[in-house]
Design a protein around this motif. Structure first.
Motif, PDB file in Angstrom:
ATOM      1  N   GLY A   1       0.828  -1.199   0.000  1.00  0.00           N
ATOM      2  CA  GLY A   1       0.000   0.000   0.000  1.00  0.00           C
ATOM      3  C   GLY A   1       0.862   1.249   0.000  1.00  0.00           C
ATOM      4  O   GLY A   1       1.797   1.374  -0.789  1.00  0.00           O
ATOM      5  N   PRO A   2       0.616   2.196   0.916  1.00  0.00           N
ATOM      6  CA  PRO A   2       1.382   3.446   0.942  1.00  0.00           C
ATOM      7  C   PRO A   2       2.691   3.368   1.722  1.00  0.00           C
ATOM      8  O   PRO A   2       3.421   4.349   1.798  1.00  0.00           O
ATOM      9  CB  PRO A   2       0.420   4.426   1.618  1.00  0.00           C
ATOM     10  N   ALA A   3       3.000   2.219   2.326  1.00  0.00           N
ATOM     11  CA  ALA A   3       4.211   2.081   3.141  1.00  0.00           C
ATOM     12  C   ALA A   3       5.309   1.375   2.357  1.00  0.00           C
ATOM     13  O   ALA A   3       5.072   0.343   1.720  1.00  0.00           O
ATOM     14  CB  ALA A   3       3.913   1.307   4.420  1.00  0.00           C
ATOM     15  N   GLY A   4       6.516   1.931   2.422  1.00  0.00           N
ATOM     16  CA  GLY A   4       7.660   1.324   1.758  1.00  0.00           C
ATOM     17  C   GLY A   4       8.764   1.029   2.755  1.00  0.00           C
ATOM     18  O   GLY A   4       8.877   1.687   3.798  1.00  0.00           O
ATOM     19  N   PHE A   5       9.597   0.045   2.426  1.00  0.00           N
ATOM     20  CA  PHE A   5      10.674  -0.365   3.329  1.00  0.00           C
ATOM     21  C   PHE A   5      11.915  -0.737   2.533  1.00  0.00           C
ATOM     22  O   PHE A   5      11.831  -1.364   1.475  1.00  0.00           O
ATOM     23  CB  PHE A   5      10.236  -1.561   4.169  1.00  0.00           C
ATOM     24  N   ALA A   6      13.064  -0.331   3.057  1.00  0.00           N
ATOM     25  CA  ALA A   6      14.345  -0.741   2.488  1.00  0.00           C
ATOM     26  C   ALA A   6      15.313  -1.017   3.628  1.00  0.00           C
ATOM     27  O   ALA A   6      15.393  -0.245   4.587  1.00  0.00           O
ATOM     28  CB  ALA A   6      14.908   0.341   1.570  1.00  0.00           C
ATOM     29  N   GLN A   7      16.018  -2.123   3.514  1.00  0.00           N
ATOM     30  CA  GLN A   7      17.079  -2.450   4.468  1.00  0.00           C
ATOM     31  C   GLN A   7      18.405  -2.350   3.751  1.00  0.00           C
ATOM     32  O   GLN A   7      18.596  -2.946   2.686  1.00  0.00           O
ATOM     33  CB  GLN A   7      16.902  -3.862   5.020  1.00  0.00           C
ATOM     34  N   THR A   8      19.316  -1.579   4.313  1.00  0.00           N
ATOM     35  CA  THR A   8      20.650  -1.479   3.741  1.00  0.00           C
ATOM     36  C   THR A   8      21.647  -2.133   4.698  1.00  0.00           C
ATOM     37  O   THR A   8      21.279  -2.643   5.755  1.00  0.00           O
ATOM     38  CB  THR A   8      21.060  -0.010   3.495  1.00  0.00           C
ATOM     39  N   SER A   9      22.893  -2.095   4.330  1.00  0.00           N
ATOM     40  CA  SER A   9      23.936  -2.666   5.178  1.00  0.00           C
ATOM     41  C   SER A   9      24.166  -1.851   6.444  1.00  0.00           C
ATOM     42  O   SER A   9      24.850  -2.312   7.359  1.00  0.00           O
ATOM     43  CB  SER A   9      25.241  -2.766   4.384  1.00  0.00           C
ATOM     44  N   ARG A  10      23.561  -0.651   6.530  1.00  0.00           N
ATOM     45  CA  ARG A  10      23.801   0.226   7.671  1.00  0.00           C
ATOM     46  C   ARG A  10      22.549   0.687   8.405  1.00  0.00           C
ATOM     47  O   ARG A  10      22.633   1.117   9.553  1.00  0.00           O
ATOM     48  CB  ARG A  10      24.553   1.480   7.208  1.00  0.00           C
ATOM     49  N   ARG A  11      21.392   0.644   7.752  1.00  0.00           N
ATOM     50  CA  ARG A  11      20.206   1.261   8.350  1.00  0.00           C
ATOM     51  C   ARG A  11      18.924   0.664   7.798  1.00  0.00           C
ATOM     52  O   ARG A  11      18.925  -0.075   6.811  1.00  0.00           O
ATOM     53  CB  ARG A  11      20.223   2.772   8.103  1.00  0.00           C
ATOM     54  N   LEU A  12      17.830   1.024   8.468  1.00  0.00           N
ATOM     55  CA  LEU A  12      16.490   0.682   8.027  1.00  0.00           C
ATOM     56  C   LEU A  12      15.827   1.960   7.537  1.00  0.00           C
ATOM     57  O   LEU A  12      15.938   3.011   8.169  1.00  0.00           O
ATOM     58  CB  LEU A  12      15.680   0.085   9.176  1.00  0.00           C
ATOM     59  N   LEU A  13      15.122   1.863   6.417  1.00  0.00           N
ATOM     60  CA  LEU A  13      14.453   3.022   5.833  1.00  0.00           C
ATOM     61  C   LEU A  13      12.964   2.739   5.702  1.00  0.00           C
ATOM     62  O   LEU A  13      12.562   1.721   5.137  1.00  0.00           O
ATOM     63  CB  LEU A  13      15.033   3.338   4.452  1.00  0.00           C
ATOM     64  N   GLY A  14      12.152   3.636   6.244  1.00  0.00           N
ATOM     65  CA  GLY A  14      10.709   3.536   6.095  1.00  0.00           C
ATOM     66  C   GLY A  14      10.204   4.691   5.255  1.00  0.00           C
ATOM     67  O   GLY A  14      10.652   5.834   5.424  1.00  0.00           O
ATOM     68  N   PHE A  15       9.268   4.398   4.344  1.00  0.00           N
ATOM     69  CA  PHE A  15       8.734   5.457   3.487  1.00  0.00           C
ATOM     70  C   PHE A  15       7.260   5.685   3.775  1.00  0.00           C
ATOM     71  O   PHE A  15       6.469   4.738   3.857  1.00  0.00           O
ATOM     72  CB  PHE A  15       8.899   5.116   2.007  1.00  0.00           C
ATOM     73  N   SER A  16       6.893   6.959   3.925  1.00  0.00           N
ATOM     74  CA  SER A  16       5.502   7.367   4.113  1.00  0.00           C
ATOM     75  C   SER A  16       5.009   8.062   2.851  1.00  0.00           C
ATOM     76  O   SER A  16       5.530   9.122   2.480  1.00  0.00           O
ATOM     77  CB  SER A  16       5.387   8.322   5.307  1.00  0.00           C
ATOM     78  N   SER A  17       4.015   7.464   2.197  1.00  0.00           N
ATOM     79  CA  SER A  17       3.436   8.109   1.013  1.00  0.00           C
ATOM     80  C   SER A  17       2.679   9.368   1.396  1.00  0.00           C
ATOM     81  O   SER A  17       2.666  10.349   0.650  1.00  0.00           O
ATOM     82  CB  SER A  17       2.494   7.139   0.291  1.00  0.00           C
ATOM     83  N   GLY A  18       2.027   9.347   2.575  1.00  0.00           N
ATOM     84  CA  GLY A  18       1.274  10.512   3.013  1.00  0.00           C
ATOM     85  C   GLY A  18       2.154  11.727   3.226  1.00  0.00           C
ATOM     86  O   GLY A  18       1.778  12.856   2.894  1.00  0.00           O
ATOM     87  N   LEU A  19       3.349  11.506   3.788  1.00  0.00           N
ATOM     88  CA  LEU A  19       4.281  12.607   4.049  1.00  0.00           C
ATOM     89  C   LEU A  19       5.320  12.760   2.943  1.00  0.00           C
ATOM     90  O   LEU A  19       6.088  13.722   2.954  1.00  0.00           O
ATOM     91  CB  LEU A  19       4.985  12.378   5.389  1.00  0.00           C
ATOM     92  N   ARG A  20       5.376  11.779   2.041  1.00  0.00           N
ATOM     93  CA  ARG A  20       6.311  11.799   0.914  1.00  0.00           C
ATOM     94  C   ARG A  20       7.752  11.971   1.390  1.00  0.00           C
ATOM     95  O   ARG A  20       8.491  12.842   0.934  1.00  0.00           O
ATOM     96  CB  ARG A  20       5.944  12.905  -0.086  1.00  0.00           C
TER      97      ARG A  20
END
Length: 202
Positions: free
Chosen positions: A60-79
């Motif tokens: 849905g509107p939530a995105g996720f990425a895991q890198t070798s150093r951090r976790l990234l969360g994406f908010s479509s509502g806040l872009r």
């Protein structure tokens, strides 16, 4: 003719159009992780030197990425992308992504991300605490460990924990979009998505 015209007008109103959920796709382009919402421009997050992508996913509107150093969360509502750094020797063991929230369990902590707020919350695991189960549905994700149950909601801030008593054993978990009930050998515990804690059913 007038009622028909009113119906057509309401059906095409901007207010109703905004109710529709806009999905996002997460991809990698060279040295950037890119969120592609259903409308608007792509939102990029640059990778650091020698930083690599481990996995990406979206619901849905939530995105996720895991890198070798951090976790990234994406908010479509806040872009926007929001990060939480991984600690030294902290390794991701599993993740669970829902349209309004996501959960990441590592060997050291559990991390929860709320899409509506674009914010991460973290809770440390004890030195001898092990995660037995991670389960989510709708607006609530529950983490069951050897010592407690942790609930994380799309609407309320932070983790809500209830500790097991001596010899207490979990038996089952029932979930709807907004309510979770845990049955143990000693009691029944309920967590609701808009509430600020667990309640015991008697």
């Amino acid at each position: 003719m007038l009622p028909w015209l009113i119906l057509v007008s309401l059906g095409s109103s901007p207010a109703l159009a905004q109710v529709r959920q806009v999905d996002v796709l997460v991809t990698v382009v060279k040295d950037r992780v890119v969120a592609l919402p259903g409308s608007g421009s792509p939102v990029e997050e640059p990778l650091g030197v020698d930083e690599t992508i481990v996995t990406t996913t979206a619901q849905g509107p939530a995105g996720f990425a895991q890198t070798s150093r951090r976790l990234l969360g994406f908010s479509s509502g806040l872009r926007r992308w929001t990060e939480v750094p991984l600690g030294i020797e902290e390794h991701v063991e599993r993740h669970h992504v829902l349209p309004r929230l996501l959960m990441v369990q590592t060997n050291r902590r559990v991390h929860g991300f709320q899409e509506s707020r674009g914010h991460w919350f973290s809770d440390a695991l004890g030195p001898n605490e092990s995660v037995k189960q991670l389960q989510g549905h709708g607006h609530v994700i529950v983490v069951v460990t050897s010592e407690r149950a942790l609930a994380f909601s799309a609407f309320t801030g932070g983790f809500f924990a209830v500790r097991w008593s001596a010899q207490e054993q979990m038996q089952s978990i029932d979930q709807t979009n907004d309510v979770t009930v845990i049955r143990t050998s000693a009691r029944q515990l309920a967590f609701r998505s808009h509430a600020g804690g667990w309640t015991e059913l008697k």
